[in-house]
Scaffold this active site. Structure first.
Site, short mmCIF file in Angstrom:
data_model
loop_
_atom_site.label_atom_id
_atom_site.label_comp_id
_atom_site.label_asym_id
_atom_site.label_seq_id
_atom_site.Cartn_x
_atom_site.Cartn_y
_atom_site.Cartn_z
N SER A 119 -77.02 17.76 -51.69
CA SER A 119 -76.30 19.03 -51.78
C SER A 119 -76.17 19.65 -50.39
O SER A 119 -75.53 19.08 -49.51
CB SER A 119 -77.01 19.95 -52.78
OG SER A 119 -76.20 21.04 -53.13
N HIS A 164 -71.61 17.21 -55.44
CA HIS A 164 -71.38 17.61 -56.84
C HIS A 164 -69.91 17.49 -57.24
O HIS A 164 -69.37 18.32 -57.97
CB HIS A 164 -71.85 19.05 -57.07
CG HIS A 164 -73.22 19.34 -56.56
ND1 HIS A 164 -74.34 18.65 -56.97
CD2 HIS A 164 -73.67 20.23 -55.63
CE1 HIS A 164 -75.42 19.12 -56.35
NE2 HIS A 164 -75.03 20.07 -55.51
#
Length: 246
Positions: A129, A164
């Site tokens: 992330s 993501h």
């Protein structure tokens, strides 16, 4: 003649903080020679959250490695000790959280410069992330609330990164729009479950723990839009355990 170390980093769409099978964590450690590599966790993006740190130790203490953590919100090391500590690591793993805040804190403490030095010396840099975003020139982030582009990063990986890509609503169209409009340079979109290894700026391995999960190359197209190219990813398999005879 001196041997120039390979400069390597890995973008992770999973790992100890999201997965139970540990396949991506094992894959990271497989990239490092030696029986017990030193692995340092940087939890900066998550504000050095104690639960996140314990999650890392719970996952890595059971593996053949020497796990450590570098907290910066309550820093204890002086500049010389900080440099020696980071440059002694075989793997530096940046955690998820707020990309913009992490970069700012790193720069205040000079960690950005030390990470570049470690990278040049052959330390494997990786992260999930925000910890994937930070290595590129720019990234797709929710650091400021709504999804947007961040034209900032360490620039160790050419281009941009979007984490993501498949799991958070709006990620795919928002990142493609940023690339199409040149707000971000062409880059890499990482679906959850995927790991991508770059050596000297080039993609050298891409894996997934989830069938059909992909790494994508995203670039502007000729019609003022963006195009994505799925990169082949080999499926990681759980290690075979010996069966016990009855």
């Amino acid at each position: 003649m001196a041997v120039i170390p390979e400069r390597r980093l890995a973008l992770l769409g999973g790992g100890f903080s999201t997965d139970d099978d540990g396949l991506l964590d094992d894959w990271v450690l497989d990239q490092v020679p030696g029986p017990r590599p030193k692995v340092c966790f940087l939890p900066t993006a998550g504000g050095d959250a104690p639960a996140y740190i314990e999650q890392f130790f719970a996952a890595y203490r059971s593996r053949s490695c020497e796990p450590t953590v570098l907290p910066l919100f309550r820093r204890e090391l002086d500049d010389d000790a900080l440099r020696a500590f980071l440059l002694s690591q075989d793997v530096i793993y940046a955690g998820g959280g707020n990309t913009a805040n992490m970069l700012a804190v790193w720069r205040v403490h000079g960690v950005d410069r030390l990470l570049r030095e470690a990278f040049d010396r052959g330390t494997l840099l990786c992260g999930i992330s925000a910890g994937a975003n930070c290595w590129a020139e720019g990234s797709h982030t929710d650091s400021f609330g709504p999804l947007t582009h961040l034209s900032d990063g360490l620039g160790l990986l050419p281009g941009s990164v979007c984490p993501h890509y498949d799991s958070e609503p709006g990620r795919r169209p928002s990142y493609q729009a940023a690339v199409a409009h040149r707000a971000l340079p062409p880059g890499w979109a990482v679906e959850d479950g995927v790991g991508a290894l770059f050596t000297n700026g080039q993609l050298t391995d891409s894996v997934t723990r989830i069938p059909q999960a992909c790494l994508y190359r995203v670039e502007p197209d000729e019609d003022a839009g963006a195009k994505e190219q799925a990169m082949p990813c080999r499926l990681l398999a759980a290690p075979q355990r010996p069966t016990t005879a009855p």
